[in-house]
Scaffold this motif. Sequence first.
Motif, short mmCIF file in Angstrom:
data_model
loop_
_atom_site.label_atom_id
_atom_site.label_comp_id
_atom_site.label_asym_id
_atom_site.label_seq_id
_atom_site.Cartn_x
_atom_site.Cartn_y
_atom_site.Cartn_z
N LEU B 52 3.54 -13.57 14.72
CA LEU B 52 3.22 -12.56 14.83
C LEU B 52 3.49 -11.08 13.89
N GLN B 53 5.04 -11.53 13.29
CA GLN B 53 5.84 -11.32 12.72
C GLN B 53 5.64 -11.12 10.76
N GLY B 54 4.46 -12.30 10.73
CA GLY B 54 4.40 -12.58 9.72
C GLY B 54 5.94 -13.24 9.30
N GLU B 55 6.57 -13.64 9.58
CA GLU B 55 7.36 -14.85 8.91
C GLU B 55 7.08 -15.81 8.15
N HIS B 56 6.30 -16.91 8.57
CA HIS B 56 5.59 -17.66 8.12
C HIS B 56 4.09 -17.94 8.93
N ARG B 57 3.70 -18.78 8.10
CA ARG B 57 1.91 -18.84 7.83
C ARG B 57 2.45 -21.05 7.89
N SER B 58 1.00 -20.96 9.16
CA SER B 58 1.68 -22.96 9.04
C SER B 58 0.04 -23.08 9.83
N VAL B 59 0.19 -24.36 9.47
CA VAL B 59 -1.09 -25.22 9.40
C VAL B 59 -0.64 -26.08 10.18
N ARG B 60 -1.70 -26.84 11.02
CA ARG B 60 -1.49 -27.56 12.23
C ARG B 60 -3.13 -28.87 12.36
N LEU B 61 -2.74 -29.61 11.26
CA LEU B 61 -3.53 -30.29 11.58
C LEU B 61 -3.22 -31.85 12.55
N ALA B 62 -4.34 -32.22 13.42
CA ALA B 62 -4.45 -33.15 13.74
C ALA B 62 -4.14 -34.29 13.61
N ILE B 63 -3.97 -35.67 13.45
CA ILE B 63 -4.27 -36.40 12.46
C ILE B 63 -4.48 -37.55 12.91
N PRO B 64 -5.61 -38.98 12.79
CA PRO B 64 -5.89 -40.10 14.07
C PRO B 64 -5.02 -40.76 12.99
N LYS B 65 -4.51 -41.88 14.62
CA LYS B 65 -4.75 -43.06 14.10
C LYS B 65 -4.87 -43.69 12.28
N THR B 66 -3.89 -43.72 11.85
CA THR B 66 -4.40 -44.17 10.03
C THR B 66 -3.16 -44.82 9.28
N LYS B 67 -3.18 -45.04 8.00
CA LYS B 67 -1.98 -46.11 7.65
C LYS B 67 -1.06 -44.82 7.28
N ASN B 68 -2.11 -44.33 6.11
CA ASN B 68 -1.25 -42.82 5.59
C ASN B 68 -1.40 -42.32 5.02
N ILE B 69 -1.18 -41.23 4.53
CA ILE B 69 -2.09 -39.94 4.29
C ILE B 69 -1.11 -39.14 3.82
N THR B 70 -1.75 -37.92 2.46
CA THR B 70 -0.92 -38.04 1.42
C THR B 70 -2.02 -35.99 1.46
N ILE B 71 -1.11 -35.20 1.75
CA ILE B 71 -1.27 -33.52 1.62
C ILE B 71 -0.55 -33.26 0.84
N THR B 72 -2.32 -32.79 0.13
CA THR B 72 -1.21 -31.96 -1.67
C THR B 72 -1.80 -30.14 -1.01
N TYR B 73 -1.00 -29.78 -1.57
CA TYR B 73 -1.07 -27.85 -2.22
C TYR B 73 -1.06 -27.62 -3.34
N LYS B 74 -2.16 -26.39 -3.61
CA LYS B 74 -1.50 -25.92 -4.85
C LYS B 74 -1.35 -24.54 -4.65
N ALA B 75 -0.74 -24.06 -5.69
CA ALA B 75 -1.59 -22.25 -5.24
C ALA B 75 -0.36 -22.10 -6.76
N GLU B 76 -1.15 -20.63 -7.04
CA GLU B 76 -0.64 -19.75 -8.03
C GLU B 76 -0.48 -17.91 -7.54
N VAL B 77 0.31 -18.40 -7.40
CA VAL B 77 1.49 -17.04 -7.21
C VAL B 77 2.08 -15.54 -7.84
N GLU B 78 1.51 -14.63 -7.12
CA GLU B 78 2.60 -14.31 -8.09
C GLU B 78 3.86 -13.19 -6.74
N ASN B 79 4.74 -12.88 -8.22
CA ASN B 79 5.78 -12.21 -6.93
C ASN B 79 6.38 -11.12 -7.84
N TYR B 80 6.72 -10.40 -6.97
CA TYR B 80 7.64 -8.76 -6.97
C TYR B 80 8.92 -9.02 -6.61
N TYR B 81 10.44 -8.47 -7.28
CA TYR B 81 10.89 -7.96 -6.71
C TYR B 81 11.48 -6.88 -6.66
#
Lengths: 281, 281, 281, 281
Positions: B52-81
């Motif tokens: 609600l207050q924008g403190e985080h972006r979460s993702v929820r994953l329902a993962i079936p029984k399996t052996k292994n899973i690999t998750i990748t996240y790639k991003a290009e981000v521009e930040n200003y301070y």
Amino acid sequence: MKFKIDVELNYQIEADSTLILNIHALKTAKQKIISESFESTLPLHVEEFTSLQGEHRSVRLAIPKTKNITITYKAEVENYYVLKDCTHVPELKIDQLNPEIFLYLYPSRYCPSDKLYNFTNNLFGHIVSDFSKVIAITEWIYKNIKYRGGASNSQTSALETLTEQVGVCRDFAHLGITFCRALTIPARYFTGYAYQLKPQDFHACFEAFINGSWIIFDATRLAPLNGMIKIASGRDAADSAFGNLFGEINYKSSKIACDFMGDNFIPFHQHQQGNQAISYS
Amino acid sequence: MKFKIDVELNYQIEADSTLILNIHALKTAKQKIISESFESTLPLHVEEFTSLQGEHRSVRLAIPKTKNITITYKAEVENYYVLKDCTHVPELKIDQLNPEIFLYLYPSRYCPSDKLYNFTNNLFGHIVSDFSKVIAITEWIYKNIKYRGGASNSQTSALETLTEQVGVCRDFAHLGITFCRALTIPARYFTGYAYQLKPQDFHACFEAFINGSWIIFDATRLAPLNGMIKIASGRDAADSAFGNLFGEINYKSSKIACDFMGDNFIPFHQHQQGNQAISYS
Amino acid sequence: MKFKIDVELNYQIEADSTLILNIHALKTAKQKIISESFESTLPLHVEEFTSLQGEHRSVRLAIPKTKNITITYKAEVENYYVLKDCTHVPELKIDQLNPEIFLYLYPSRYCPSDKLYNFTNNLFGHIVSDFSKVIAITEWIYKNIKYRGGASNSQTSALETLTEQVGVCRDFAHLGITFCRALTIPARYFTGYAYQLKPQDFHACFEAFINGSWIIFDATRLAPLNGMIKIASGRDAADSAFGNLFGEINYKSSKIACDFMGDNFIPFHQHQQGNQAISYS
Amino acid sequence: MKFKIDVELNYQIEADSTLILNIHALKTAKQKIISESFESTLPLHVEEFTSLQGEHRSVRLAIPKTKNITITYKAEVENYYVLKDCTHVPELKIDQLNPEIFLYLYPSRYCPSDKLYNFTNNLFGHIVSDFSKVIAITEWIYKNIKYRGGASNSQTSALETLTEQVGVCRDFAHLGITFCRALTIPARYFTGYAYQLKPQDFHACFEAFINGSWIIFDATRLAPLNGMIKIASGRDAADSAFGNLFGEINYKSSKIACDFMGDNFIPFHQHQQGNQAISYS
């Protein structure tokens, strides 16, 4: 020097109970009992025993169900202390330490030195001699911990005293002992009567084993170090409580007096004495 | 400034499980996502939500029984301070504080500031401005707490970090936050990607609310303050864990990279910058 | 049902201070404020605000140095509750849980559920439904923890309540919440006014999220569950204290009254109601 | 019964160090050393001493800076135990208890019985005899605490073992002792070699003082009670660690073997023996 001790303890008893008191002045080579009396308002079987290594004299009382009981202990005690010059004290040699003293290097109920190893060594580890370390410890405690009656309870360990920075004489002693042990300096709890303590009460401070002697330290600065009458020493208050109560017996109140029986008492406060120190053993 | 984020996470799954990840770079007025992708080796239902207050972006994953899973996240981000001059900062006025910020004054799971009120005020209370207090806090932590991987665990609070004087970035942040709150300075946990962090990993530090802005501080000194990509802020790691695992799923390993996409990165380290400070909000 | 609330709070002020009070009855779909007044013996600037998710209505008071201040809050409140039949409740599905509720699964300052995961699962893990688990939790707490005023303080967490087995309503609530979270049942702290509570005071209990509703539970059994006027909900008492004091202001005393404004109040006590339960939301 | 002990300990030494080992089989009226040898890969000055009350035989080794050292201890030991029928045991009479045993009623570093007084009395207080209480304690620990190597460390006290419900033999023993003391049953830590322990290692369990004898209990159920060779007893592991290291010396590895030298060993497991119990003293 001669001191006169006068103690009155009041208990309320709801059922047959056993009371173990550690309030007798200890008999040592440096502390003589000139006279003493131990009485109660009820005729009781009083059994006295001394621990194997002489750390305390206990009395055990089997108390029948009654309403109230008042116990009085009076003593005239002569104590001697040795003044030690700690200007040049060699480091403790673990490989020459009397095995009976190892006990005082290990953590105990109220002195969990294992949990403060890094903290203590960061704060005091750089100081050169064992004596200077303990002087620095007592000064740090005096400056950082606030004395306030009722601020702690029978479960308070040195860890809480450190983080909450408030306590009574018992807590000041536990923290001093804990710091010493974390620096591999043997240290033990000291309970006794203290002349000029205000208000008059049982007192607790600690002894550190430096250059072969038990040197007394008191981070509260509430009483001169040369007016102490020793009751007991031990690992911490778990060993050396004034009273251990079994059954339905409750402590109600006490009156304690410790008076000097001479003319000219010159108080010895460690922080005014440089490298001079006092040992009672 | 533009940064490129590359994350690979590996999990082992024994039974149907749910995984909540807080690894997405946050979208704020000062942080723009130029592009991003989130993929897994299994086709999964991915649900994203922002608090609600924008403190985080979460993702929820329902993962079936399996052996292994690999998750990748790639991003290009521009930040200003924003560079803030903190030479003369007025004291926090509680009666004008935005009510949403009160939360960050109260103790939390890993930041029990109520237990260290006296300790903290004895150590830092005399320092005049809020900014100077937090500078002193980060310096004290840097000097007294030793960084050592594996020295703490998911139960370690700032109390243990203080007494054991060892920890990882998470512990350094918790202790900083705890000290701030004990001084009535709002403080919150900051997780993110940190350019030039060695070895590359998720990073944690903290923000203190000074003169109306959230200023970033990092007592580890392991990464420049101007190379941070924010993932989340929260009260402490209980709010802002990278992964929350429900079911029979175990974390196996990760690879994280955070690279600068420009030519000329001039690192900003607080302890070299006097009264200049950085705010990302 | 209509209730009448009457609160008087007395504070002593030594210097300019700020007081944040969470004593207003909450406005929700199920709780209507018919009338209310908030007054003080001094003319004060009173600022009211409601948290983003509506968990509490706070007022902030800037209080000048003065001797004493008395604050009164009076309200007539109508509340509605829903009776839920919990005979067959499906298990919580993490992958369908409203993201705003995740917060109540995580450990917090007074509810360190991470530390009691094994203990709780050994004790309650075998019980089949979430509702039956929370019923078992409240019964266990009621039977094992002794209610005793003054037995705990503002630092007491559920861990101490569990091991010392004594506490007040706040501690009973914290332990209930902790057990729930350790079983992956979302749970939150509930503070309010409670009709028929003796002696009259602010009250605390907890809500567990079962089958899509927040169900109220009270392990103290000190007041009927259908006579509660909600003030706030939160993670634990760190979020939802009645008063947060900044400056030199001390709580002196209070008088609280909560009366029923109807004819026929039939108390609802969970332990007498089988699978019927009450939800206020 | 005769047992053969074979111990090999490996240490790495970075600087002159002192090592205190408590690995020698104790000499008691019920345990005879038929032969023993203590050797090291370096010629060392070995000093042996026994504590005043005979709780342990220690050796102290001054070890010069070297790379590695291997210490071997071999012994043939004959031990006798007394089978006690505990069907009707009178309650402990505090007013007749041998004063030397009081020590084992008080809390210690790893056994903070004062913190679990209510918890323990709620759980076991209703059970009639001291023997039945300790039987119930060992059963409760066996059923609730999970044995897992590496789950605890040298700071873990019985409080954490209780709340986290996982530990090793040392933790099982500490919790048993703590429960006993909270019920006013004297209890002490027992370390030794245990025949049929898998994998072979040093072992720890505890003794409770029942009807005038120290009765052995082992909540791990990992070894028969009649195959124990006593090394030491003490308040807890702070007294009775196998090795105390001073200086820059690190433990590397060990091999331990304890073999039966007779034909027919009939294992005695308490939970299969009703009211029969074993005392080694």
